[in-house]
Write a protein that holds these residues in place. Structure first.
Motif, PDB file in Angstrom:
ATOM      1  N   ALA A  85      -3.964 -12.657  13.653  1.00 46.26           N
ATOM      2  CA  ALA A  85      -4.919 -12.672  13.054  1.00 46.26           C
ATOM      3  C   ALA A  85      -6.353 -13.037  12.819  1.00 46.26           C
ATOM      4  O   ALA A  85      -7.174 -13.198  12.912  1.00 46.26           O
ATOM      5  CB  ALA A  85      -4.140 -13.806  11.837  1.00 46.26           C
ATOM      6  N   SER A  86      -6.690 -14.243  14.260  1.00 43.14           N
ATOM      7  CA  SER A  86      -7.709 -15.236  14.825  1.00 43.14           C
ATOM      8  C   SER A  86      -8.229 -13.772  15.255  1.00 43.14           C
ATOM      9  O   SER A  86      -9.627 -13.581  14.788  1.00 43.14           O
ATOM     10  CB  SER A  86      -6.916 -15.905  15.152  1.00 43.14           C
ATOM     11  N   SER A  87      -7.643 -13.278  15.893  1.00 39.81           N
ATOM     12  CA  SER A  87      -8.248 -12.058  16.563  1.00 39.81           C
ATOM     13  C   SER A  87      -9.363 -11.389  15.587  1.00 39.81           C
ATOM     14  O   SER A  87     -10.041 -10.675  15.761  1.00 39.81           O
ATOM     15  CB  SER A  87      -7.794 -11.754  17.455  1.00 39.81           C
ATOM     16  N   ALA A  88      -8.121 -10.369  15.014  1.00 40.57           N
ATOM     17  CA  ALA A  88      -8.693  -9.906  13.795  1.00 40.57           C
ATOM     18  C   ALA A  88      -9.877  -9.781  12.855  1.00 40.57           C
ATOM     19  O   ALA A  88     -10.689  -9.757  12.869  1.00 40.57           O
ATOM     20  CB  ALA A  88      -7.099  -9.089  13.236  1.00 40.57           C
ATOM     21  N   ASP A  89     -10.046 -11.676  12.827  1.00 40.08           N
ATOM     22  CA  ASP A  89     -11.008 -12.395  12.063  1.00 40.08           C
ATOM     23  C   ASP A  89     -11.975 -12.404  13.140  1.00 40.08           C
ATOM     24  O   ASP A  89     -13.614 -12.377  11.831  1.00 40.08           O
ATOM     25  CB  ASP A  89      -9.975 -13.649  11.801  1.00 40.08           C
ATOM     26  N   ALA A  90     -11.753 -12.570  13.979  1.00 36.32           N
ATOM     27  CA  ALA A  90     -13.109 -12.857  14.861  1.00 36.32           C
ATOM     28  C   ALA A  90     -13.742 -11.455  14.888  1.00 36.32           C
ATOM     29  O   ALA A  90     -15.423 -11.371  14.377  1.00 36.32           O
ATOM     30  CB  ALA A  90     -12.558 -13.266  16.644  1.00 36.32           C
ATOM     31  N   ASP A  91     -13.274 -10.317  14.751  1.00 37.17           N
ATOM     32  CA  ASP A  91     -13.875  -8.809  15.038  1.00 37.17           C
ATOM     33  C   ASP A  91     -14.330  -8.952  13.728  1.00 37.17           C
ATOM     34  O   ASP A  91     -15.329  -8.104  13.944  1.00 37.17           O
ATOM     35  CB  ASP A  91     -12.454  -7.930  15.198  1.00 37.17           C
ATOM     36  N   LYS A  92     -13.750  -8.792  12.628  1.00 34.33           N
ATOM     37  CA  LYS A  92     -14.835  -9.426  11.483  1.00 34.33           C
ATOM     38  C   LYS A  92     -15.655  -9.034  11.385  1.00 34.33           C
ATOM     39  O   LYS A  92     -16.780  -9.095  11.436  1.00 34.33           O
ATOM     40  CB  LYS A  92     -13.585  -8.999  10.174  1.00 34.33           C
ATOM     41  N   GLN A  93     -15.730 -10.698  11.737  1.00 32.20           N
ATOM     42  CA  GLN A  93     -17.255 -12.010  12.065  1.00 32.20           C
ATOM     43  C   GLN A  93     -17.414 -10.710  12.880  1.00 32.20           C
ATOM     44  O   GLN A  93     -19.348 -11.321  12.159  1.00 32.20           O
ATOM     45  CB  GLN A  93     -16.884 -12.850  12.582  1.00 32.20           C
ATOM     46  N   GLU A  94     -17.436 -10.228  13.776  1.00 31.91           N
ATOM     47  CA  GLU A  94     -18.600  -9.694  14.879  1.00 31.91           C
ATOM     48  C   GLU A  94     -18.996  -8.565  14.200  1.00 31.91           C
ATOM     49  O   GLU A  94     -20.566  -8.340  13.701  1.00 31.91           O
ATOM     50  CB  GLU A  94     -17.755  -9.116  16.109  1.00 31.91           C
ATOM     51  N   GLU A  95     -18.222  -7.564  13.781  1.00 30.54           N
ATOM     52  CA  GLU A  95     -19.031  -6.794  12.532  1.00 30.54           C
ATOM     53  C   GLU A  95     -20.019  -7.270  11.766  1.00 30.54           C
ATOM     54  O   GLU A  95     -20.859  -5.794  11.497  1.00 30.54           O
ATOM     55  CB  GLU A  95     -17.542  -5.874  12.248  1.00 30.54           C
ATOM     56  N   ASN A  96     -19.530  -7.844  10.884  1.00 32.74           N
ATOM     57  CA  ASN A  96     -20.421  -8.142   9.589  1.00 32.74           C
ATOM     58  C   ASN A  96     -21.734  -8.700  10.362  1.00 32.74           C
ATOM     59  O   ASN A  96     -22.712  -8.683   9.418  1.00 32.74           O
ATOM     60  CB  ASN A  96     -20.224  -9.710   8.930  1.00 32.74           C
TER      61      ASN A  96
ATOM     62  N   GLU B   4     -19.497  -0.907  25.320  1.00 31.91           N
ATOM     63  CA  GLU B   4     -21.080  -1.275  26.371  1.00 31.91           C
ATOM     64  C   GLU B   4     -22.060  -0.725  25.587  1.00 31.91           C
ATOM     65  O   GLU B   4     -23.949  -1.834  25.471  1.00 31.91           O
ATOM     66  CB  GLU B   4     -20.852  -0.662  27.524  1.00 31.91           C
ATOM     67  N   ILE B   5     -22.926   0.284  24.726  1.00 30.61           N
ATOM     68  CA  ILE B   5     -23.727   0.023  24.351  1.00 30.61           C
ATOM     69  C   ILE B   5     -24.718  -1.280  23.274  1.00 30.61           C
ATOM     70  O   ILE B   5     -25.734  -1.394  23.031  1.00 30.61           O
ATOM     71  CB  ILE B   5     -23.826   1.012  23.664  1.00 30.61           C
ATOM     72  N   ASP B   6     -22.985  -1.463  22.600  1.00 32.45           N
ATOM     73  CA  ASP B   6     -22.982  -2.986  21.554  1.00 32.45           C
ATOM     74  C   ASP B   6     -24.234  -3.737  22.307  1.00 32.45           C
ATOM     75  O   ASP B   6     -24.776  -4.614  21.948  1.00 32.45           O
ATOM     76  CB  ASP B   6     -22.216  -2.817  21.097  1.00 32.45           C
ATOM     77  N   ALA B   7     -23.292  -3.980  23.205  1.00 32.08           N
ATOM     78  CA  ALA B   7     -23.793  -5.298  24.171  1.00 32.08           C
ATOM     79  C   ALA B   7     -25.230  -5.056  25.059  1.00 32.08           C
ATOM     80  O   ALA B   7     -25.667  -6.121  25.074  1.00 32.08           O
ATOM     81  CB  ALA B   7     -22.853  -5.155  25.598  1.00 32.08           C
ATOM     82  N   THR B   8     -25.721  -3.738  25.070  1.00 34.25           N
ATOM     83  CA  THR B   8     -26.743  -3.788  25.979  1.00 34.25           C
ATOM     84  C   THR B   8     -28.246  -3.239  25.163  1.00 34.25           C
ATOM     85  O   THR B   8     -29.151  -3.389  25.722  1.00 34.25           O
ATOM     86  CB  THR B   8     -26.878  -2.741  26.832  1.00 34.25           C
ATOM     87  N   SER B   9     -27.599  -2.595  23.910  1.00 35.68           N
ATOM     88  CA  SER B   9     -28.595  -2.073  23.199  1.00 35.68           C
ATOM     89  C   SER B   9     -27.835  -2.062  22.044  1.00 35.68           C
ATOM     90  O   SER B   9     -26.869  -2.531  22.172  1.00 35.68           O
ATOM     91  CB  SER B   9     -29.326  -0.857  23.406  1.00 35.68           C
ATOM     92  N   ARG B  10     -28.851  -1.124  20.977  1.00 30.33           N
ATOM     93  CA  ARG B  10     -28.578  -1.107  19.732  1.00 30.33           C
ATOM     94  C   ARG B  10     -27.769   0.534  19.289  1.00 30.33           C
ATOM     95  O   ARG B  10     -28.517   1.081  19.722  1.00 30.33           O
ATOM     96  CB  ARG B  10     -29.852  -1.198  18.422  1.00 30.33           C
ATOM     97  N   LEU B  11     -26.876   0.044  18.835  1.00 29.39           N
ATOM     98  CA  LEU B  11     -26.123   1.000  18.168  1.00 29.39           C
ATOM     99  C   LEU B  11     -27.167   1.456  16.940  1.00 29.39           C
ATOM    100  O   LEU B  11     -27.782   1.252  16.241  1.00 29.39           O
ATOM    101  CB  LEU B  11     -24.472   0.670  18.227  1.00 29.39           C
ATOM    102  N   THR B  12     -26.388   3.327  17.294  1.00 30.65           N
ATOM    103  CA  THR B  12     -27.092   3.671  16.256  1.00 30.65           C
ATOM    104  C   THR B  12     -26.309   3.965  14.582  1.00 30.65           C
ATOM    105  O   THR B  12     -25.729   3.293  14.798  1.00 30.65           O
ATOM    106  CB  THR B  12     -26.988   5.741  16.629  1.00 30.65           C
ATOM    107  N   ALA B  13     -26.881   4.310  13.929  1.00 31.49           N
ATOM    108  CA  ALA B  13     -26.416   3.742  12.279  1.00 31.49           C
ATOM    109  C   ALA B  13     -24.463   5.085  12.654  1.00 31.49           C
ATOM    110  O   ALA B  13     -23.411   3.935  12.272  1.00 31.49           O
ATOM    111  CB  ALA B  13     -26.638   4.437  11.272  1.00 31.49           C
ATOM    112  N   ALA B  14     -24.818   5.517  13.110  1.00 29.90           N
ATOM    113  CA  ALA B  14     -23.169   6.262  13.391  1.00 29.90           C
ATOM    114  C   ALA B  14     -22.226   6.012  14.232  1.00 29.90           C
ATOM    115  O   ALA B  14     -21.394   5.765  14.346  1.00 29.90           O
ATOM    116  CB  ALA B  14     -23.342   7.845  13.751  1.00 29.90           C
ATOM    117  N   GLN B  15     -22.708   4.911  15.352  1.00 30.90           N
ATOM    118  CA  GLN B  15     -22.574   4.599  16.472  1.00 30.90           C
ATOM    119  C   GLN B  15     -21.790   3.177  15.995  1.00 30.90           C
ATOM    120  O   GLN B  15     -20.430   3.081  15.978  1.00 30.90           O
ATOM    121  CB  GLN B  15     -23.022   4.667  17.719  1.00 30.90           C
ATOM    122  N   ARG B  16     -22.536   3.036  14.941  1.00 33.72           N
ATOM    123  CA  ARG B  16     -21.768   1.599  14.317  1.00 33.72           C
ATOM    124  C   ARG B  16     -21.126   1.774  13.091  1.00 33.72           C
ATOM    125  O   ARG B  16     -20.021   0.647  13.984  1.00 33.72           O
ATOM    126  CB  ARG B  16     -22.833   0.904  13.535  1.00 33.72           C
TER     127      ARG B  16
END
Length: 87
Positions: free
Chosen positions: A74-85, A19-31
């Motif tokens: 595997a596709s879901s995991a790849d999508a998560d990795k792309q989002e993380e990047n 929710e924090i990621d969707a509405t504002s910026r995460l701190t480095a620790a949260q990220r």
């Protein structure tokens, strides 16, 4: 292992980070914490896929249906990795 779900307190924390990621910026620790959740999810997804394949082999199934599920995992995991990047 196939039915494992994270405990409610960890799920609540994950939901909060999302929710924090969707509405504002995460701190480095949260990220970093969200990245850890995604890493664990990726490991569990891959482990579940291996378990399913092994069970299919032991049961003599051809694996068609579960293989499609594994590809989806595997596709879901790849999508998560792309989002993380992108974060």
């Amino acid at each position: 292992m196939l039915a494992y779900k994270i405990p409610p307190d960890l799920q609540a924390r994950l939901d909060s980070l999302i929710e924090i990621d969707a509405t504002s910026r995460l701190t480095a620790a949260q990220r970093e914490e969200l990245g850890d959740f995604r890493f664990v999810d990726d490991v569990l997804t891959r482990l579940r896929a291996k378990i399913r394949r092994r069970l299919e082999q032991e049961n003599g199934n051809d694996g068609g249906e579960a293989s499609a599920q594994d590809e989806g995992d595997a596709s879901s995991a790849d999508a998560d990795k792309q989002e993380e990047n992108r974060s």
